[in-house]
Design a protein around this motif. Structure first.
Motif, PDB file in Angstrom:
ATOM      1  N   PHE A   1      -5.087  -1.733  -9.957  1.00 61.96           N
ATOM      2  CA  PHE A   1      -4.582  -2.973  -9.377  1.00 61.96           C
ATOM      3  C   PHE A   1      -5.704  -4.010  -9.267  1.00 61.96           C
ATOM      4  O   PHE A   1      -5.512  -5.190  -9.557  1.00 61.96           O
ATOM      5  N   THR A   2      -6.891  -3.565  -8.866  1.00 61.25           N
ATOM      6  CA  THR A   2      -8.036  -4.467  -8.742  1.00 61.25           C
ATOM      7  C   THR A   2      -8.391  -5.090 -10.088  1.00 61.25           C
ATOM      8  O   THR A   2      -8.623  -6.305 -10.179  1.00 61.25           O
TER       9      THR A   2
ATOM     10  N   SER B   1      -3.170   2.932  -9.304  1.00 58.30           N
ATOM     11  CA  SER B   1      -4.302   3.197  -8.417  1.00 58.30           C
ATOM     12  C   SER B   1      -4.851   1.849  -7.962  1.00 58.30           C
ATOM     13  O   SER B   1      -4.646   0.814  -8.596  1.00 58.30           O
ATOM     14  N   ARG B   2      -5.558   1.868  -6.845  1.00 56.58           N
ATOM     15  CA  ARG B   2      -6.136   0.610  -6.370  1.00 56.58           C
ATOM     16  C   ARG B   2      -7.171   0.087  -7.360  1.00 56.58           C
ATOM     17  O   ARG B   2      -7.349  -1.123  -7.490  1.00 56.58           O
TER      18      ARG B   2
ATOM     19  N   THR C   1      -5.938   9.906  -4.649  1.00 60.26           N
ATOM     20  CA  THR C   1      -6.231   8.551  -5.117  1.00 60.26           C
ATOM     21  C   THR C   1      -5.375   7.555  -4.344  1.00 60.26           C
ATOM     22  O   THR C   1      -4.166   7.748  -4.199  1.00 60.26           O
ATOM     23  N   ARG C   2      -5.995   6.502  -3.823  1.00 63.31           N
ATOM     24  CA  ARG C   2      -5.255   5.480  -3.089  1.00 63.31           C
ATOM     25  C   ARG C   2      -4.420   4.670  -4.076  1.00 63.31           C
ATOM     26  O   ARG C   2      -4.900   4.254  -5.120  1.00 63.31           O
ATOM     27  N   MET C   3      -3.149   4.442  -3.729  1.00 59.69           N
ATOM     28  CA  MET C   3      -2.195   3.834  -4.647  1.00 59.69           C
ATOM     29  C   MET C   3      -1.617   2.533  -4.097  1.00 59.69           C
ATOM     30  O   MET C   3      -1.602   2.302  -2.888  1.00 59.69           O
ATOM     31  N   VAL C   4      -1.128   1.710  -5.017  1.00 60.74           N
ATOM     32  CA  VAL C   4      -0.436   0.459  -4.712  1.00 60.74           C
ATOM     33  C   VAL C   4       0.901   0.505  -5.431  1.00 60.74           C
ATOM     34  O   VAL C   4       0.987   0.937  -6.577  1.00 60.74           O
TER      35      VAL C   4
ATOM     36  N   ASP D   1      -1.113   8.048  -0.794  1.00 65.85           N
ATOM     37  CA  ASP D   1      -2.091   8.542  -1.754  1.00 65.85           C
ATOM     38  C   ASP D   1      -1.407   9.433  -2.782  1.00 65.85           C
ATOM     39  O   ASP D   1      -0.413  10.103  -2.488  1.00 65.85           O
TER      40      ASP D   1
ATOM     41  N   ALA E   1       0.875  -1.169   0.000  1.00 73.44           N
ATOM     42  CA  ALA E   1       0.000   0.000   0.000  1.00 73.44           C
ATOM     43  C   ALA E   1       0.915   1.221   0.000  1.00 73.44           C
ATOM     44  O   ALA E   1       1.847   1.306   0.795  1.00 73.44           O
TER      45      ALA E   1
ATOM     46  N   TYR F   1       3.782   2.448  -9.586  1.00 69.55           N
ATOM     47  CA  TYR F   1       2.604   2.832  -8.806  1.00 69.55           C
ATOM     48  C   TYR F   1       1.352   2.749  -9.670  1.00 69.55           C
ATOM     49  O   TYR F   1       1.336   3.219 -10.807  1.00 69.55           O
TER      50      TYR F   1
END
Length: 113
Positions: A82-83, A78-79, A59-62, A46, A43, A76
């Motif tokens: 990644f989803t 965004s979630r 934006t939440r990032m992975v 952001d 994780a 990097y």
């Protein structure tokens, strides 16, 4: 200092391009000793001032990287991105890229050396 975990063991780990993150790798890999053999994910902070218009601040990032080198670049996503990718993996869309049994045996032999 960040960490790396395979779900059973946690060890200190620092990626120079993504300091302080707590990285995870597949439970099928070992950490004792740390075997460098896997894609790692964390994780991330952001997004802030991301260069692409579709990634607004907050934006939440992975982060994804390679555990073989602590200086490996961190990528990097965004979630949401990644989803979408993870769902494709679950649905078998990338099964043609999976290692053969022989390739897995060869990789295990190299790691054991």
């Amino acid at each position: 200092m960040g960490t790396i975990s395979n779900g059973r063991t946690i060890k200190p780990f620092e990626n120079s391009h993504a300091p302080g993150l707590d990285w995870r790798k597949a439970s099928r890999t070992d950490l004792d000793p740390i075997l460098k053999d896997c894609v790692i994910v964390a994780a991330a902070l952001d997004a802030k001032d991301h260069p692409h218009f579709s990634i607004p601040d907050g934006t939440r990032m992975v982060a994804l990287s390679d555990d073989k080198d602590a200086d490996s670049p961190a990528l990097y996503f965004s979630r949401a991105e990644f989803t979408k990718f993870a769902e494709g993996v679950k649905d078998g869309e990338f099964d043609d890229l999976m290692a053969t049994d022989a390739e897995m045996e060869q990789a295990a032999a190299v790691v054991a050396v």
